[in-house]
Design a protein around this motif. Structure first.
Motif, short mmCIF file in Angstrom:
data_model
loop_
_atom_site.label_atom_id
_atom_site.label_comp_id
_atom_site.label_asym_id
_atom_site.label_seq_id
_atom_site.Cartn_x
_atom_site.Cartn_y
_atom_site.Cartn_z
N LEU C 19 51.68 34.71 31.94
CA LEU C 19 50.90 35.94 31.75
C LEU C 19 51.78 37.19 31.70
O LEU C 19 52.63 37.38 32.55
CB LEU C 19 49.91 36.06 32.92
N GLY C 39 41.78 51.06 32.96
CA GLY C 39 41.89 49.83 32.20
C GLY C 39 41.11 48.74 32.89
O GLY C 39 40.86 48.83 34.10
N PRO C 40 40.74 47.71 32.13
CA PRO C 40 39.93 46.63 32.70
C PRO C 40 40.61 46.00 33.91
O PRO C 40 41.79 46.20 34.15
CB PRO C 40 39.85 45.62 31.56
N ASN C 41 39.84 45.23 34.63
CA ASN C 41 40.43 44.51 35.76
C ASN C 41 41.49 43.56 35.24
O ASN C 41 41.29 42.87 34.26
CB ASN C 41 39.35 43.73 36.50
N GLY C 42 42.62 43.59 35.91
CA GLY C 42 43.69 42.71 35.49
C GLY C 42 44.50 43.26 34.34
O GLY C 42 45.33 42.56 33.78
N SER C 46 47.89 48.02 38.86
CA SER C 46 48.57 47.88 40.16
C SER C 46 49.96 47.31 39.98
O SER C 46 50.91 47.76 40.62
CB SER C 46 47.74 46.97 41.06
N THR C 47 50.10 46.36 39.07
CA THR C 47 51.43 45.80 38.83
C THR C 47 52.37 46.89 38.39
O THR C 47 53.50 46.96 38.88
CB THR C 47 51.33 44.71 37.74
N ASN C 50 53.45 48.67 41.36
CA ASN C 50 54.38 47.85 42.13
C ASN C 50 55.76 47.84 41.50
O ASN C 50 56.77 47.82 42.21
CB ASN C 50 53.86 46.41 42.23
#
Ligand SMILES: Nc1ncnc2c1ncn2[C@@H]1O[C@H](COP(=O)(O)OP(=O)(O)OP(=O)(O)O)[C@@H](O)[C@H]1O
Ligand SMILES: Nc1ncnc2c1ncn2[C@@H]1O[C@H](COP(=O)(O)OP(=O)(O)OP(=O)(O)O)[C@@H](O)[C@H]1O
Ligand SMILES: [Mg+2]
Ligand SMILES: [Mg+2]
Lengths: 231, 391, 252, 315, 294
Positions: C19, C39-42, C46-47, C50
């Motif tokens: 992914l 943006g959509p979930n996923g 957050s990445t 991070n």
């Protein structure tokens, strides 16, 4: 009524949080529970599912008292609780999490919930702990549905979900209810909540301050001011 | 102890008509088994002496009153206990089991001006420190394996050529090995390089696999019971069969050895501080046979040399007190130094380092499941079977 | 743009197995700007955070803070470079009181205060800013969602950052609480702090963002002025959904 | 402080044997405190803590025997060596989490013991090594029971002091933060590696000092004892029983447990271990959070009932 | 060469037995996060049960081990259900403290009941060995090895394939959430602990058959389990077996090529190195650290 709560009070340690709560949920009914932060919504759900013991009053599900039952026994009555903070089994795959949702009823059919939450499909073999926030929320709700409960209590349905997904879930709630799962819904998007619920309760500082038909409340001045930001 | 602190009660040992003796024992922990036997030995001694009204000291008869404490098999606790006895004014001490404990105690004994008779601390190191107040009734570690070597050299026909030592790595066992190897060389054996393994292990396979290739005629283990059993068991598993036989120092004399190994134990040689056929007698225990039956009567099992050592230590202390005519530690100490007596344990006489000079070690062999004395000749109950592995 | 941007990512990518959680994201955020990321979930929001804060190492690409290349630097290094972030799933220090939670940042942040007494005073000040003052001695476990989120916010402020990354600090908040959070963000803006806001609450995004970036499948779908972006059919299709669009056109 | 004075006053009242018993208590107070620094505050449980004890002890033994250094020199150096060793193994091992860190340290401890056992030339190996305390070999006069009483008391006081300072300091905050959530701690600007390694070294230092003193007190030391995993277990047990992550916890735990086991051993010679086990179990069931923490919680919530306490921690 | 093969084979067999000793410990620690210091005591107790039934009715240890397993299962279940469950929600190492107390009690109890004498369960065959060319295959150990492999496989199947296994994993990860799924957490915990104890009991009987035992041996087995479980990796049911085999082989080989007792040092060196290279063991899987942040 399916769930009958009378004069329920509860709290933590020495602080009492809930005072004389009266609330009921009928067969195949969607009931919304709204209120400001810290009002006690989560505490109420926790009390009903036996996570914390009630201090006073009664709660009956189909005439069976919840007060003297353990968490497991309450679950066995057919009550599912999607807790605040999700409490997924972080180390297990999404699939395992869903299967655990169906553990009690030995339900292993994932398609129904996958179809409700398509984004989960490609993630089935991923450890739940590594899902994105929203994906975790979907997984939690899906897990709750797996046991095909008679009453499902959802804490913060839309938490961290993209608007599109929220709409889809809300749009599906009536079908779920119709299929025999009543829903007690805690939701901060009051507008959305009241638009799907038949009835609603407003909880403020541990007491029910308003309740009635969703439509009526939606039109209520106090609600519009303090929850919908319509001045 | 500095003057400021309350002086310990009554300087002398014991009050009125009892003779107080302190004994710290390993009743729990790794040495619990031997600790228990040692306690039996002391206990029997007390009973025997008191049965005769006690020890005659300076005109009146004192009953033995041995106080037991558990040192949980830990040297520091054993040492600490000696101090505690000292506070209670108990100056006469019977040692704990094992060299480590005894060694730790000896240091404190010396400091406190107490007196200790050592029943099971055989490591020569204890006696190389110039201590003046510790006396051991038993033979030093160096004798354990050498006695077996000597017996083989003297009795084995055909005389084996090569011998290898398998040894635990604790201080005592290492001393045993060194002593044994020295004697073996003197006796003209080819001595292969020894194999060491962890003390208390029940897996000695790698050592055995190593020596298997070298085909030694005799395998001698400087071991405790566990490793001793392991050697024989695993040697069989691995098909390690020396042309001559096995020697196992202290393991075979222990009944558990034959019990555990059954047929495999046959003809294994062992060395013992004492056997029921040991010569000599004394007024309290009579001779070795009587001692055996007394132990059996009281504790329901055959006497092991651990019992005997302990009783002998207790006996020595008692006799010393008697001849000193006093319970003061210094007098008793001198009396011990001068002691020269026969006993069910053999002759007891201490050299300046505190070791029992006369003490020979007997060699036993497992024959038909029983440990019988085969060496020295004069004490032999049965003839020496050789080679031990023919069958 | 002349001045070096506070945050700059160059072709930043992160893979998880097959992914592409974040792929080839190049952003440049100048001093003082507030950027909304949706943006959509996923989608990889957050990445992305991070990666910037060193909690994940990029598979490829670079992260520059004030022009300094801090790609894959350890989190505390990046914090000391003046970057603060909140965690989408709140991470309070459970064994410690709310005040102590905040004090940590003051003691170890870029301005590392050494005197405990000073730290406590400053902690109190931060708590007042985030109106948590009356909960100062509570244990984080006892807070309700809103307060817990506010604490997360307060911990980040304690670092007195120049770049602030907020990952869904308003999720689960009611109208009132959202308003107060927005107030706080506005005051931070006036102090010239550069802010990245990740939210699913469009009202918040609209209220504070100077610019909105839309992530989709780890890539930048589009970016621009808030209203333009939110009415972009692609965005509606992939993220907002039509009910929202209707509400916007219908309401207000 | 008061305790310190009390302990000093107590000494003159004790016979040397009791004195030794109390000395042992001091020793474990120091050890438990040392373990608590990292294990209690930061939640990094070292199951090989005894390695510092052993290193301190054996360094002293070897240095006094072979290099004829005075005990006091050895004491200091022993502590320092232990600390350095802590830093050394800390670098790689402190990257490990929870269980894995615990066992890695255990592995180090057992490994070092084997090394010591296998260097008979230097350390006397399994046969043990005897420190020069008599004759012209003696570099430092043997301290005697009184001396060791005071020395161990000093070490215990030092340990408590250090623990107290750490608890109230920046470092204390950082360690507690790491305990809760290392990621979040790093995000708050804490250089987690650095603080963990330093703390590990510090606890190594104290443990090493104790080990050095113990070696001198015992005169003859053996690897089995100086690297005895039981000693580590006792440290953990004392900390947990008293209340981990607190200053008083390890103190209370060490005193209670050491005193109790001593009392039982003297009065119930044949089954004292059994009783000790039983008592520990009861204590754990009634006060799962440790004595000190229980009192703190109770004072905060006003809920003193033990039954309620049991209910709080049972499944 | 033969001696190398012999050592290798012996190491493997030994390793299998070690794995069996540790597997229960690994289960309880990896899944329930309980460090069971009484594990070694369970092992030895199992050995005594096997010995006792053999002594009374001459039951062959390879049948006796099932009796031991049953007895220990019962004991373990009861202990967890009515004792350890009382504190599982306490701080991390509280269960360690509790089991420390249990260990003291059980060991001393065995001391009193069976004395500290060394025992071993006699069989006519365990000591014999098959000959393969130059090398010997000890029968008893071969059987024991077989048992431990079978047991490990069975355990893997239980945990990964069955509903019970799923509930065990879930409860281990989040007790409260598991209860919300309708899982009887108290029972599941007791069950898990019981299984672990049962396996320890089996291992004990094996040890009693190929070797000797007495109460003092208990702590040794606990320590061993620690090392093996972590070396292999927690939370993976193969972990213990693999860890055991590695230790077994390392020691066997080291025994051939290293002097004196450096073997033991080596075993621990391997442990530390492995952990530094693979922070969660050879095949370990750290659930909790799946994704540290979302
Ligand atoms: N574990 C706890 N111990 C003590 N007090 C608590 C605990 N959990 C919650 N509270 C307090 O109880 C009150 C109600 O909290 P609760 O979480 O039920 O509110 P809520 O309606 O769910 O709020 P939100 O909408 O933010 O989730 C709050 O004041 C909170 O501080
Ligand atoms: N450690 C990981 N292993 C595998 N996949 C991961 C891991 N971490 C994140 N992912 C995946 O990467 C994708 C991006 O995750 P991220 O948390 O960035 O999404 P997001 O934009 O924050 O979503 P949300 O709005 O729900 O928080 C998700 O599909 C997630 O499942
Ligand atoms: Mg809530
Ligand atoms: Mg996110």
């Amino acid at each position: 009524m399916m769930l009958e709560v009378r004069k329920l009070s509860a709290g933590y340690g020495r602080v009492q949080v809930l005072w004389d709560i009266d609330l009921s949920v009928g067969e195949r009914e969607i009931v919304a529970l709204v209120g400001p932060n810290g009002a006690g919504k989560t505490t109420l759900l926790r009390t009903l599912s036996g996570v914390i013991r009630m201090r006073g009053g009664t709660a009956e599900f189909r005439g069976r008292s919840l007060g003297d039952r353990s968490i497991e026994q309450i679950v066995d009555l057919g009550i599912a609780h999607v807790p605040e903070g999700r409490r997924l089994f972080a180390g297990l795959t999404v699939r395992a999490n869903l299967l655990l949702g169906g553990w009690r009823t030995k339900n292993t059919d994932l398609d129904r919930v996958i179809e409700l939450f398509p984004p989960l499909e490609p993630r089935l073999e991923q450890v739940a702990g590594s899902l994105s926030g929203g994906e975790q929320q979907m997984c939690a709700i899906a897990r709750g549905l797996m046991s095909q409960p008679e009453l499902m209590m959802i804490d913060e349905l839309s938490l961290g979900l993209a608007p599109l997904i929220v709409d889809e879930i809300l749009a599906r709630l009536p079908d779920i209810a119709a299929a025999g799962t009543s829903v007690l819904l805690v939701e901060q998007d009051v507008d959305a909540a009241l638009s799907v619920a038949e009835r609603a309760y407003v909880l403020e500082t541990g007491q029910v301050t308003l309740s009635g038909k969703a439509g009526v409340l939606l039109a209520d001045k106090r609600i519009q001011e303090s929850y919908l930001g319509i001045a | 102890a500095c003057g400021s602190k309350g002086e310990a009660p009554s300087g002398g040992s014991g009050t009125g008509d009892t003779l107080a003796i302190g004994a710290s024992l390993s009743l729990t922990g790794a040495l619990a088994r031997e600790g228990k036997l040692t306690q039996e030995g002391y206990q029997l001694c007390q009973d025997k002496v008191n049965a005769q009204g006690g020890v005659p000291v300076g005109g009146k008869k004192l009953k033995l009153a041995i106080e037991y404490q558990d040192d949980t098999s830990k040297p520091d606790t054993a040492a600490q206990l000696v101090d505690q006895f000292n506070d209670k004014g108990v100056k006469l001490i019977l040692a704990s089991y094992g060299s480590a404990n005894t060694e730790a105690q000896a240091a404190v004994i010396e400091r406190n001006g107490q007196v200790m008779v050592d029943s099971a601390g055989a490591d020569n190191k204890i006696f190389s420190k110039g201590y003046k107040r510790t006396f051991a009734v038993l033979s030093p570690a160096t004798e354990y394996a050498s006695s077996i070597v000597k017996s083989i050299a003297e009795l084995a026909q055909p005389k084996p050529k090569s011998v290898v030592f398998l040894s635990a790595d604790d201080g005592f066992s290492k001393t045993v090995t060194e002593g044994g190897m020295k004697t073996a060389q003197e006796q003209g054996f080819t001595v292969m390089s020894p194999q060491y393994f962890k003390s208390g292990t029940s897996d000695v396979s790698s050592s055995l696999i190593k020596v298997k290739g070298q085909r030694p005629d005799v395998i001698i283990g400087s071991v405790h019971l566990v490793e001793g059993i392991a050697i024989v068991k695993q040697a069989k598993e691995l098909g390690v069969v020396p042309a001559g036989g096995f020697g196992e120092t202290v393991a075979p004399p222990t009944p558990d050895f034959a019990k555990t190994l059954g047929a495999q134990a046959e003809n294994v040689l062992g060395s013992s501080q004492w056997t029921p056929s040991t010569k000599g007698e004394d007024k309290y225990f009579g001779n070795a046979q009587q001692y055996t039956s007394d132990i059996r009567a009281k504790f329901g099992h055959d006497a092991e040399y651990h019992d005997a050592e302990a009783s002998a230590a207790c006996l020595a202390l008692t006799l010393a007190a008697e001849s000193a005519g006093s319970t003061s530690p210094d007098k008793v100490r001198d009396a011990l130094a001068a002691l020269d007596t026969a006993s069910f344990f053999g002759k007891i006489k201490f050299d300046p380092t505190g070791q029992n000079v006369y003490k020979p070690m007997s060699v036993i062999q497992i024959q038909k499941g029983k440990a019988v004395t085969v060496w020295p000749k004069d004490a032999a109950e049965a003839s020496f079977i050789w080679p031990g592995t023919a069958s | 743009m002349t001045a070096t941007p506070v945050l700059r990512t160059e072709h930043l990518s992160r893979r998880f197995g097959g992914l592409n959680a974040v792929s080839d994201v190049s952003l440049s955020i100048p001093e003082g700007e507030t950027v909304g990321v949706i943006g959509p979930n996923g989608a990889g929001k957050s990445t992305l955070i991070n990666l910037v804060t060193g909690h994940l190492k990029p598979s490829s690409g670079r992260v520059l803070i004030d022009g300094r290349d801090l790609t894959g630097a350890r989190p505390w290094v990046i914090t000391h470079a003046g970057v603060a972030r909140t965690f989408q799933i709140v991470k309070p220090f459970r064994g410690m009181t709310v005040r102590e939670n905040v004090a940590i940042g003051i003691l170890y942040g870029p301005h590392g205060v050494r005197r405990m007494s000073h730290a406590r005073e400053q902690a109190t000040r931060v708590l007042e800013e985030t109106n948590l003052a009356d909960l100062a001695e509570r244990a984080p476990g006892e807070l309700s969602v809103a307060d817990a989120r506010r604490l997360e916010f307060a911990k980040a402020l304690a670092l007195r950052p120049r770049l602030l990354l907020l990952d869904e600090v308003m999720a689960g908040l009611r109208h009132r609480e959202i308003e107060s959070s927005l107030e706080l963000i506005r005051t931070l803006k006036t102090r010239g702090i550069t802010i990245v806001v990740v939210e699913h609450v469009m009202r918040a995004i609209l209220a504070v963002s100077d610019r909105v970036v839309v992530l989709h499948h780890g890539k930048v779908l589009t970016e621009g002025r808030p209203r333009d972006v939110l009415s972009d059919p692609q965005v509606v299709e992939a993220y907002l959904g039509h009910r929202y669009a209707q509400r916007r056109t219908g309401g207000s | 402080m008061l305790l310190l004075l009390a302990a000093l006053g107590l000494q003159s009242q004790l016979y040397s044997g009791q004195e030794r018993t109390v000395t042992a208590i001091f020793m474990f107070v120091a050890l438990a405190q040392a373990w608590n620094l990292l294990g209690g505050y930061a939640g990094y449980a070292s199951f090989g803590q005894v390695v510092f004890f052993g290193i301190g002890g054996y360094f002293t033994a070897v240095a006094m025997t072979h290099w004829h250094l005075s005990f006091w020199t050895c004491l200091v150096l022993g502590g320092v060596v232990a600390a350095l060793f802590g830093a050394l193994i800390g670098m790689p091992l402190l990257r490990l989490r929870g269980h894995y860190f615990a066992i890695a340290t255990l592995g180090v401890a057992e490994g070092i013991r084997e090394v010591v056992t296998n260097l008979p030339g230097l350390t006397g190996g399994g046969a043990g090594i005897t420190l020069p305390t008599v004759g012209d070999q003696a570099t430092t006069a043997y301290l005697g029971n009184d001396g060791f009483y005071l020395l161990f008391l000093a070490l215990a006081a030092l340990a408590v002091l250090v623990s107290g300072l750490v608890a109230g300091s920046r470092a204390g905050y950082a360690l507690r933060a790491i305990h809760q959530d290392e990621q979040a701690a790093a995000a708050m600007g804490v250089n987690t590696t650095r603080i963990k390694v330093l703390t590990f070294a510090l606890s190594g230092l104290i443990t090493g000092l104790v080990g050095a003193t113990y070696a001198f007190q015992q005169v003859t030391i053996f690897p089995e004892r100086l690297f005895d995993v039981d000693i580590t277990v006792l440290m953990v047990v004392m900390v947990v029983i008293g209340g981990s992550g607190t200053v008083l916890g390890p103190l209370v735990g060490a005193v209670i447990l050491q005193f109790l086991s001593e009392y039982l051993r003297q009065n119930y010679t044949s089954y004292h271990i059994f009783l000790l086990g039983a008592i520990i179990i009861v204590a754990v069931v009634l006060l799962p959070q440790g004595a000190v923490n229980y009192l703190r919680d109770a004072r905060r919530t006003g809920e003193y009932s033990l039954l309620a306490n049991v209910r709080r921690y049972r499944l | 060469m033969t001696s190398f093969l012999q050592a290798t084979l012996y190491g493997l067999l030994q390793g299998g037995l070690l794995g069996l000793i540790a597997v229960g410990f690994s289960l309880v620690w990896g899944v329930m996060n309980i460090v069971n210091l009484a594990h070694g005591a369970f092992v030895v107790l199992g050995a005594y049960v096997g010995w006792q039934v053999n002594d009374w009715i001459g039951l062959d240890p390879f049948l006796g081990m099932f009796v031991a397993a049953a007895v220990l299962f019962g004991l373990g279940y009861a202990l967890q259900r009515w004792l350890i469950n009382l504190v599982v929600n306490g701080p991390v190492f509280i269960t360690l403290l509790l089991t420390f107390g249990l260990d003291l009690m059980i060991v001393q109890a065995m001391n009193i009941a069976f004395s500290a004498d060394y025992r071993s369960i006699p069989t006519s065959y365990a000591g014999d060995s098959l000959h393969l060319g130059g090398i010997r295959v000890p029968l008893g150990r071969l059987l024991a090895f077989g048992v431990s492999v079978v047991v490990t496989l069975a355990l893997v199947a239980l945990v990964n394939r069955t509903r019970t296994g799923l509930s065990i994993m879930a409860t281990g990860m989040d007790r409260a959430a598991a209860r919300l799924m309708g899982i009887r957490a108290r029972h599941v915990y007791a069950l898990t602990f019981g299984i672990a104890a049962g396996l320890a009991g089996m291992a004990g009987t094996m040890i009693g058959t190929v070797g000797t035992f007495n109460p003092a041996a208990a702590s040794g087995y606990t320590l061993l389990s620690f090392v093996i479980a972590v070396l292999g990796g927690l939370g993976n049911m193969y972990g213990a077996l693999i860890g055991g085999l590695v230790i077994g082989l390392v020691e066997a080989w080291a025994g051939q090529y290293l002097p004196g007792t450096w073997i033991n040092a080596l075993a621990f060196l391997v442990l530390v190195v492995v952990l530094i290279v693979r922070p969660s063991g050879l095949v370990g899987r750290a659930y909790y650290a799946a994704r540290l942040e979302v």
